[in-house]
Design a protein around this motif. Structure first.
Motif, mmCIF file in Angstrom:
data_model
loop_
_atom_site.group_PDB
_atom_site.id
_atom_site.type_symbol
_atom_site.label_atom_id
_atom_site.label_comp_id
_atom_site.label_asym_id
_atom_site.label_seq_id
_atom_site.Cartn_x
_atom_site.Cartn_y
_atom_site.Cartn_z
ATOM 1 N N ARG A 134 0.841 -1.201 0.000
ATOM 2 C CA ARG A 134 0.000 0.000 0.000
ATOM 3 C C ARG A 134 0.874 1.249 0.000
ATOM 4 O O ARG A 134 1.911 1.293 0.663
ATOM 5 C CB ARG A 134 -0.940 -0.002 1.215
ATOM 6 C CG ARG A 134 -1.719 1.308 1.395
ATOM 7 C CD ARG A 134 -2.947 1.125 2.231
ATOM 8 N NE ARG A 134 -3.992 0.395 1.534
ATOM 9 C CZ ARG A 134 -4.820 0.961 0.643
ATOM 10 N NH1 ARG A 134 -4.721 2.247 0.348
ATOM 11 N NH2 ARG A 134 -5.750 0.236 0.065
ATOM 12 N N ILE A 140 -7.830 -0.154 -10.498
ATOM 13 C CA ILE A 140 -8.753 -0.873 -9.628
ATOM 14 C C ILE A 140 -9.668 0.137 -8.940
ATOM 15 O O ILE A 140 -9.210 1.090 -8.320
ATOM 16 C CB ILE A 140 -7.994 -1.682 -8.558
ATOM 17 C CG1 ILE A 140 -7.009 -2.661 -9.205
ATOM 18 C CG2 ILE A 140 -8.966 -2.425 -7.655
ATOM 19 C CD1 ILE A 140 -6.071 -3.314 -8.204
ATOM 20 N N ASP A 167 -13.662 0.526 -6.681
ATOM 21 C CA ASP A 167 -14.612 -0.236 -5.864
ATOM 22 C C ASP A 167 -16.041 0.117 -6.268
ATOM 23 O O ASP A 167 -16.284 0.965 -7.142
ATOM 24 C CB ASP A 167 -14.377 -0.012 -4.370
ATOM 25 C CG ASP A 167 -14.592 1.428 -3.922
ATOM 26 O OD1 ASP A 167 -15.239 2.202 -4.688
ATOM 27 O OD2 ASP A 167 -14.144 1.795 -2.826
ATOM 28 N N ARG A 189 -8.830 2.295 -5.936
ATOM 29 C CA ARG A 189 -8.188 1.508 -4.884
ATOM 30 C C ARG A 189 -6.762 1.100 -5.227
ATOM 31 O O ARG A 189 -6.035 0.634 -4.357
ATOM 32 C CB ARG A 189 -9.028 0.257 -4.581
ATOM 33 C CG ARG A 189 -10.355 0.553 -3.903
ATOM 34 C CD ARG A 189 -10.137 1.296 -2.604
ATOM 35 N NE ARG A 189 -11.381 1.631 -1.915
ATOM 36 C CZ ARG A 189 -11.577 2.740 -1.240
ATOM 37 N NH1 ARG A 189 -10.617 3.658 -1.200
ATOM 38 N NH2 ARG A 189 -12.715 2.975 -0.626
ATOM 39 N N GLY A 190 -6.350 1.257 -6.485
ATOM 40 C CA GLY A 190 -4.998 0.879 -6.848
ATOM 41 C C GLY A 190 -4.889 0.532 -8.307
ATOM 42 O O GLY A 190 -5.712 0.956 -9.133
ATOM 43 N N THR A 210 -3.479 -2.677 -11.289
ATOM 44 C CA THR A 210 -3.062 -4.029 -11.604
ATOM 45 C C THR A 210 -1.925 -3.986 -12.600
ATOM 46 O O THR A 210 -2.010 -3.273 -13.612
ATOM 47 C CB THR A 210 -4.228 -4.840 -12.199
ATOM 48 O OG1 THR A 210 -5.248 -5.000 -11.207
ATOM 49 C CG2 THR A 210 -3.775 -6.217 -12.657
ATOM 50 N N ASP A 260 -0.812 -6.566 -7.943
ATOM 51 C CA ASP A 260 -1.606 -5.383 -7.632
ATOM 52 C C ASP A 260 -0.908 -4.530 -6.579
ATOM 53 O O ASP A 260 -0.266 -5.051 -5.661
ATOM 54 C CB ASP A 260 -2.984 -5.793 -7.109
ATOM 55 C CG ASP A 260 -3.810 -6.529 -8.144
ATOM 56 O OD1 ASP A 260 -3.431 -6.496 -9.334
ATOM 57 O OD2 ASP A 260 -4.824 -7.138 -7.757
ATOM 58 N N TYR A 311 -1.724 -0.890 -4.139
ATOM 59 C CA TYR A 311 -2.902 -0.204 -3.638
ATOM 60 C C TYR A 311 -2.595 1.225 -3.168
ATOM 61 O O TYR A 311 -1.560 1.488 -2.562
ATOM 62 C CB TYR A 311 -3.522 -1.012 -2.494
ATOM 63 C CG TYR A 311 -3.975 -2.381 -2.948
ATOM 64 C CD1 TYR A 311 -5.152 -2.534 -3.658
ATOM 65 C CD2 TYR A 311 -3.184 -3.506 -2.691
ATOM 66 C CE1 TYR A 311 -5.558 -3.781 -4.106
ATOM 67 C CE2 TYR A 311 -3.594 -4.763 -3.127
ATOM 68 C CZ TYR A 311 -4.773 -4.888 -3.846
ATOM 69 O OH TYR A 311 -5.162 -6.129 -4.293
ATOM 70 N N ASP A 324 -5.181 5.106 -2.426
ATOM 71 C CA ASP A 324 -6.453 5.805 -2.590
ATOM 72 C C ASP A 324 -6.331 6.994 -3.529
ATOM 73 O O ASP A 324 -7.318 7.695 -3.756
ATOM 74 C CB ASP A 324 -6.968 6.287 -1.228
ATOM 75 C CG ASP A 324 -7.341 5.117 -0.325
ATOM 76 O OD1 ASP A 324 -7.691 4.050 -0.864
ATOM 77 O OD2 ASP A 324 -7.268 5.278 0.915
#
Length: 503
Positions: free
Chosen positions: A6, A257, A259, A265-266, A268, A273, A275, A277
């Motif tokens: 993250r 990515i 939600d 959220r991130g 790929t 992946d 992450y 915000d």
């Protein structure tokens, strides 16, 4: 680095705007962890070099003249804030450029007063028009130059000047404005030549924007980074890593990515992946929406705005080396503009591009050719010269086809012959050549139509707000497609976004 990690923010693409943004964020917010991901093996995007060891050359991918490097310049201020002025060597050229005309040449000193005086001396019958043009540079170019400072409240303009510009200048092209002010077609062509810095011909660019370009380059000073633009990119990348971030190269981002709540959220990648915000996209928006996002109705309004976002021109570039110092062969200026005809004839040629042959004549023969003598800027980098013309991808065949190879050979021949006609001493002394085309730029950058400068800044700016109220929260856009086509614009926009970090 572990997949699944993250970060405080992820930058997709390691172009100069991402690097400038990351370096300014970690300067302002120690402890912020930035991940920059790029498919290429070196950071910087266009601000990189490619090496040809057998030719003993390291070629700069693109023009890297930096505007705003004089006293009071925005880029100089940002460099100082980042401490780059003590880490980077800068070369300030003595000349602005040399204009090679069919009847002789004019060398312009580096500075607005020197440029203005030389033009008045050569074109005394155009003094009134020149006075009007340079007065507009001083007023409206200055206001445009401080656009980001206007947004954050650190620069307060004269609102009467802004109202005048909005009413009388905003919807006028550079070609229209110069035709109203200047009669001599050669003078109009000279004044518009530096449109090559931002990817547009006189008929493409908005006049108000061009005034800002001239103000930034001449009034606020210009310089080159010693060691080429790669040096700048590498220094910025190290700042991000030293603060706990990472620059992950050789890794293509496959998807953004999100939600179910419409938040990012991130990303790929082939390596897994990652992450965050906040995701900052340093990529052509058309490419980003088409490949990085799943098709969804919420993106419909963004696509409709993008219909009005016109790409800048692309370029065809010849990279070459010589067997002696270019200055000893007659190319003594750091930058030379080679002119074939006046403004009316060159614009008519471009308007008549109804065939491949007509396009080749219009872009390669009749429009201005910019020549950078990199050896004069950095002798240790090799005896390197680069030739650039603005071009369009539409008349170029697909890469690797027989027709494409033949066209590259024709482009090389035409541009070299123009160079030899302007500087005969170079003939017989060019020992290595390589050609990049709009197809080359499309392949390496994914830019729409091989655009070399992001979006065209014309008179219709409605498409430039495509990213406003973007439907996926936490997604931001960087790059020349939103910042504008110059290093100074990249750093200025990155500064503005870095100031918004805590918002």
């Amino acid at each position: 680095m572990d997949a699944g990690s993250r970060w405080d923010a992820i930058c997709v693409g390691a172009g100069i705007t991402s690097l400038a943004f990351g370096a300014q964020v970690v300067k302002r917010h120690p402890g912020a962890r930035i991940l920059v991901i790029d498919k290429h093996g070196v950071p910087g995007g266009y601000a990189t070099v490619f090496r040809r060891p057998k030719a003993g050359a390291a070629f700069d991918c693109s023009l890297h003249k930096l505007s705003g490097m004089g006293e009071g310049g925005n880029l100089r201020r940002i460099f100082a804030n980042l401490g780059l002025d003590g880490e980077l060597g800068l070369k300030v050229p003595a000349d602005y450029f040399e204009a090679c005309l069919p009847g002789g040449s004019i060398r312009f000193g580096n500075g607005v007063d020197a440029f203005r005086q030389a033009l008045q001396d050569r074109f005394p019958h155009e003094r009134a028009g020149l006075d009007r043009f340079f007065d507009e540079v001083a007023v409206h170019g200055r206001n445009g130059y401080h656009q980001f400072q206007m947004m954050d409240g650190t620069f307060e303009p004269d609102f009467a000047q802004l109202r005048y510009a909005h009413k009388h200048l905003k919807h006028v092209t550079l070609a229209q404005a110069l035709a109203e002010r200047i009669n001599d077609p050669w003078l109009r062509e000279i004044l518009a030549a530096t449109g090559i810095y931002v990817g547009g011909f006189a008929e493409d660019l908005g006049y108000l924007y061009f005034l800002h370009v001239v103000y930034a380059t001449l009034t606020q000073g210009n310089a080159y980074v010693e060691g080429a633009s790669q040096r700048l990119s590498d220094v910025l990348a190290r700042r991000i890593v030293a603060a706990g971030g990472q620059v992950l190269l050789g890794t293509a981002v496959r998807k953004i990515i999100g939600d179910d709540a419409g938040k990012v959220r991130g990303v790929t990648t082939a390596k897994g992946d990652f992450y965050a915000d906040r995701v900052y996209l340093n990529a052509a928006p058309h490419y980003a929406l088409r490949t990085l996002f799943d098709d969804q109705p919420a993106l419909g309004p963004v696509w409709r705005k993008l219909d009005n976002l016109k790409p800048s021109r692309s370029t065809t570039t010849v990279y070459l080396t010589t067997d002696a110092a270019p200055a000893d062969l007659g190319l003594s200026s750091t930058e030379t503009m080679v002119f074939a005809c006046g403004a009316d004839a060159s614009r008519a040629a471009r308007a008549g591009c109804a065939s491949d042959e007509a396009c080749e004549r219009a872009y390669w023969r009749d429009s201005v050719m910019e020549v950078t003598n990199y050896h004069a800027l950095d002798p240790d980098g090799g005896r390197i010269v680069c030739l650039n013309v603005l071009d369009a991808m539409a008349h170029w065949p697909e890469r690797r086809s027989p027709a494409y190879k033949l066209k590259k050979a024709r482009a090389l021949n035409v541009l070299l012959e123009r160079l030899y006609a302007a500087k005969p001493g170079l003939r017989g002394h060019v020992v290595y050549t390589e050609v990049s085309t709009p197809r080359t730029y499309e392949r390496f950058t994914n830019n729409t139509d091989g655009a070399g400068y992001g979006a065209m800044v014309g008179t219709d700016l409605s498409g430039h707000v495509f990213h406003h109220a973007f439907p996926i929260a936490g997604v931001h856009f960087l790059s020349a497609w939103v910042a504008g086509p110059s290093y100074e614009a990249a750093f200025g926009y990155a500064e503005m976004k870095a100031k918004q970090w805590a918002a």
